[in-house]
Motif scaffolding. Structure first.
Motif, PDB file in Angstrom:
ATOM      1  N   PRO A  14      -1.245   2.885  21.043  1.00 28.76           N
ATOM      2  CA  PRO A  14       0.090   2.322  21.755  1.00 28.76           C
ATOM      3  C   PRO A  14       0.334   1.290  20.107  1.00 28.76           C
ATOM      4  N   GLU A  15       2.097   0.890  20.885  1.00 27.81           N
ATOM      5  CA  GLU A  15       3.353   1.279  20.743  1.00 27.81           C
ATOM      6  C   GLU A  15       2.467  -0.565  19.350  1.00 27.81           C
ATOM      7  N   ALA A  16       1.722  -1.911  20.249  1.00 28.25           N
ATOM      8  CA  ALA A  16       1.563  -2.502  18.670  1.00 28.25           C
ATOM      9  C   ALA A  16       0.848  -1.739  18.055  1.00 28.25           C
ATOM     10  N   ARG A  17       0.401  -0.763  18.065  1.00 29.76           N
ATOM     11  CA  ARG A  17      -1.156  -0.684  16.384  1.00 29.76           C
ATOM     12  C   ARG A  17      -0.052   0.308  16.258  1.00 29.76           C
ATOM     13  N   LEU A  18       0.592   0.193  16.878  1.00 30.63           N
ATOM     14  CA  LEU A  18       2.010   1.772  15.691  1.00 30.63           C
ATOM     15  C   LEU A  18       2.436   1.096  14.342  1.00 30.63           C
ATOM     16  N   ALA A  19       3.193  -0.003  15.613  1.00 26.97           N
ATOM     17  CA  ALA A  19       3.774  -0.984  14.569  1.00 26.97           C
ATOM     18  C   ALA A  19       3.366  -1.395  13.121  1.00 26.97           C
ATOM     19  N   ARG A  20       1.919  -2.208  13.330  1.00 21.91           N
ATOM     20  CA  ARG A  20       1.030  -2.608  12.354  1.00 21.91           C
ATOM     21  C   ARG A  20       0.755  -1.294  11.220  1.00 21.91           C
ATOM     22  N   LEU A  21       0.485  -0.198  12.185  1.00 21.18           N
ATOM     23  CA  LEU A  21       0.381   0.716  10.657  1.00 21.18           C
ATOM     24  C   LEU A  21       0.851   0.716  10.583  1.00 21.18           C
ATOM     25  N   THR A  22       2.461   1.592  10.863  1.00 22.06           N
ATOM     26  CA  THR A  22       3.673   1.961   9.887  1.00 22.06           C
ATOM     27  C   THR A  22       3.791   1.204   9.149  1.00 22.06           C
ATOM     28  N   GLU A  23       3.607  -0.738   8.974  1.00 22.56           N
ATOM     29  CA  GLU A  23       3.429  -1.347   8.368  1.00 22.56           C
ATOM     30  C   GLU A  23       2.886  -1.037   6.891  1.00 22.56           C
ATOM     31  N   VAL A  79       7.935   7.578  12.037  1.00 27.10           N
ATOM     32  CA  VAL A  79       7.796   8.005  12.611  1.00 27.10           C
ATOM     33  C   VAL A  79       8.440   9.567  13.792  1.00 27.10           C
ATOM     34  N   VAL A  80       7.380  10.211  14.746  1.00 28.06           N
ATOM     35  CA  VAL A  80       8.380  10.852  15.327  1.00 28.06           C
ATOM     36  C   VAL A  80       8.403  10.874  16.392  1.00 28.06           C
ATOM     37  N   ASN A  81       9.103  11.279  17.441  1.00 25.60           N
ATOM     38  CA  ASN A  81       9.320  10.211  19.326  1.00 25.60           C
ATOM     39  C   ASN A  81       8.914   9.658  19.364  1.00 25.60           C
ATOM     40  N   ARG A  82       8.852   8.592  18.607  1.00 25.20           N
ATOM     41  CA  ARG A  82       8.637   7.420  18.966  1.00 25.20           C
ATOM     42  C   ARG A  82       9.577   5.983  18.498  1.00 25.20           C
ATOM     43  N   ALA A  83      10.070   5.677  19.576  1.00 26.99           N
ATOM     44  CA  ALA A  83      10.894   4.498  20.016  1.00 26.99           C
ATOM     45  C   ALA A  83       9.748   2.612  18.724  1.00 26.99           C
ATOM     46  N   LEU A  84      10.633   2.430  17.999  1.00 23.34           N
ATOM     47  CA  LEU A  84      10.040   1.481  17.190  1.00 23.34           C
ATOM     48  C   LEU A  84      10.868   0.059  17.565  1.00 23.34           C
ATOM     49  N   PRO A  85      10.769   0.045  18.540  1.00 19.71           N
ATOM     50  CA  PRO A  85      12.038  -1.388  18.493  1.00 19.71           C
ATOM     51  C   PRO A  85      11.564  -2.597  17.302  1.00 19.71           C
ATOM     52  N   GLY A  86      12.414  -3.273  17.049  1.00 15.59           N
ATOM     53  CA  GLY A  86      12.747  -4.518  16.215  1.00 15.59           C
ATOM     54  C   GLY A  86      11.997  -4.225  15.086  1.00 15.59           C
TER      55      GLY A  86
END
Lengths: 360, 360
Positions: free
Chosen positions: B132-141, B148-155
């Motif tokens: 899920p995008e929210a978890r991904l965003a937190r993870l990447t921090e 990241v491959v093949n995912r849009a990460l707005p903001g």
DNA sequence: CTGTTAGCGCGTTCAA
DNA sequence: TTGAACGCGCTAACAG
């Protein structure tokens, strides 16, 4: 490695918990018994601080990485992909990770690449099907702990995990012989490939075991386009009396099948075709490809099992050789009734006929 | 790590060369200028002793590994294999190696696996299409440097390398529309897959752009057997007026093609079929599969380029999104003249009339 | 330009 | 059981 800000160290944890760094280390490794109160305090400090041990420091002091290397000639080869998957999953279960190194089919890259990769890891698995045996043997001495895939290493105690290609070929030839095939064409893989040598050995054994057989070796390759390009030569062999084709691997068989279909050749009506590997597409080909199933993931798991033993300093166990399982599908059928064969037609591509002798 | 005997250290070399360890370090790293005589003496000592620097020690002091991690949901997926290959080859050229971690399609493994893998490396590339995008965003921090491959990460300022799936779908739909298709069936991939979402967006855009079109979404999957199993539903769609099928990826398309062939359905005569990815088999299918080509190795190379910049502390550049290239082959053809649909006729395989373009 | 010193962060002795 | 001291092998700072 690079963390954010200044990383929190074991000393920070110790200070926070009011104990010594040594105690923190002890609860971390759980090797010695520690006062429950201290354990609790340390765990709490760790959680509070979000402490994570430095793997680099650990590597330095312990001399171990918990990482193993895998060197392959081509990451796009389904066989190595499968082994890599099996290895990485099995290793992960023991807290190990896999480092991959692709030598892009360049034999001369294999030695330096393997050495370099090995230096980053606790052990290494080598897939080097074309490296001359002497060089391989010397290399493995330097690389230990090491496991070798799909190569026999006579006089060496290096663990080997592999596939009994010769046996597979014999099983396949038996299958074809039972269907009435007498003259068979083998589309050979890369000349320097060890596993191609094994297959050729299987061919030789099959010939020795059944005098009625005749097997013509036709140089080919290991990829889809190699099989595709071999169609004409295969048809020449057919005209010379061959009723079945045995391809180096599934990719070759699939490429051939495609071309034959476009040329209007009926498989298996006019010609039987078989592959090797049971790649995922084999069952989906038209006709479904008869092939030999190779337990790729299982190979990877066995590699890990050997590797783990070696890392632990234990004996690695005997060499494992998997016997391929025949997957008789639709691309092989009864030999077409060839009127005492040898239709005299101009047999192009003279090919090195039957006398398939051993191979380094 | 574990060498044979007691490893020779930089001090041994220094002693042998009659200089200080620091000097040895200097000639090793070539960062400072050193007296030529010393350089020579050191090189000689290194050669004599067969000295090789300890990477563990180096990692500890430099905080860098020269290793990057790649986390994938499934190492057997041709897309990730291709990216891995491209990445590992590109990284190797800069002295970096790649550590792989397969989360075996388990979404909940992705976070811990990524964190753990990251700790062993200088940076990481994440293929997590279902997280899920929210978890991904937190993870990447937590993971930076990360790509990241093949995912849009707005903001987010996390570099993204990807494929413009929506655009690809639109191009494909245009192709089909030009051939006269009006009612199209889309065989969807895994529901939670981000790239499936992108494809669906493409579908929606195509619909918005051309009111004559009708696109029916049929749940399917991402593998050969998913496509194979979808044949009946596809035929139902055909009976309902669909003249073309657009599969989630090539595997699905190939599986479908196989089943249709066995059922005697003529492709593209009765039904056009298209895939996505241009996997190696696509050109070898019968009929050759129309698909969208995705530059897998190039994606890997771009990932490395971003990663390298991040590791060096430089800005990573803009997101890169590759536009898939349409490979129009034989599996798509003119829409059958559906007399206001529902033809009911017993369709035998009337053979694919279209010209036989060479593969490639 | 060179050698000496001091860590990097951790595990592991050795006493206590 | 615990803590202090040492060392893993190397590079970076600082003198000389």
């Amino acid at each position: 490695m690079g963390e954010r800000g200044r990383a929190v160290t074991i000393s920070d944890v110790a200070a926070r918990a009011g104990v010594s760094p040594a105690s923190v280390s002890r609860v971390l490794n759980g090797k010695q018994s520690v006062d429950p109160d201290i354990v609790k305090a340390v765990r709490r400090a760790i959680a509070d601080l979000g402490y994570r041990p430095s793997l680099a420091a650990r590597s330095l002091v312990q001399g171990r990485n918990h990482t193993v290397a895998m060197v392959v000639p081509d990451l796009e080869n389904p066989l190595f992909q499968g082994i890599l998957k099996g290895l990485s999953v099995a290793a992960a279960a023991d807290g190990y990770r896999v480092l991959v190194a692709d030598t892009v089919e360049r034999v001369d890259e294999e030695e330096p690449t393997a050495i370099e990769a090995r230096e980053r890891c606790d052990a290494i698995v080598l897939c080097a099907p074309r490296l001359p045996e002497a060089r391989l043997a010397r290399l493995t001495e330097r690389l230990a702990p090491v496991v070798v895939v799909n190569r026999a290493l006579p006089g060496s105690d290096v663990p080997v995990v592999g596939v009994d290609y010769a046996r597979g070929i014999r099983d396949l030839v038996d299958h074809l012989a039972a269907l009435g095939h007498r003259r068979i064409c083998y589309l050979a893989g890369p000349e320097t490939s060890a596993s191609n040598g094994e297959r050729l050995r299987g061919v030789a054994e099959a010939l020795a075991a059944d005098p009625r057989l005749e097997i013509v070796v036709e140089p080919c390759g290991s990829r889809l386009d190699d099989g595709f390009a071999a169609a004409e030569r295969v048809l020449a062999q057919r005209d010379a009396g061959a009723t079945a084709v045995l391809a180096f691997n599934d990719l070759v068989a699939l490429g051939l099948l495609t071309r034959l279909r476009r040329l209007g050749v009926d498989v298996p009506g006019e010609l039987s075709v078989a592959g090797f590997d049971d790649s995922p597409m084999a069952a989906y080909a038209t006709p479904a490809l008869t092939t030999l199933s190779v337990p790729r993931a299982e190979l990877g798991a066995q590699v890990w099992s050997r590797l783990r033993a070696l890392i632990a300093g234990e004996p690695s166990g005997h060499a494992v050789v998997f016997r391929p399982r025949l997957e008789a599908r639709e691309s092989t059928g009864p030999a077409r009734t060839t009127s005492t064969s040898t239709s005299t037609s101009t047999a192009t591509s003279a090919s090195h006929s039957t006398s398939t002798k051993e191979h380094g």
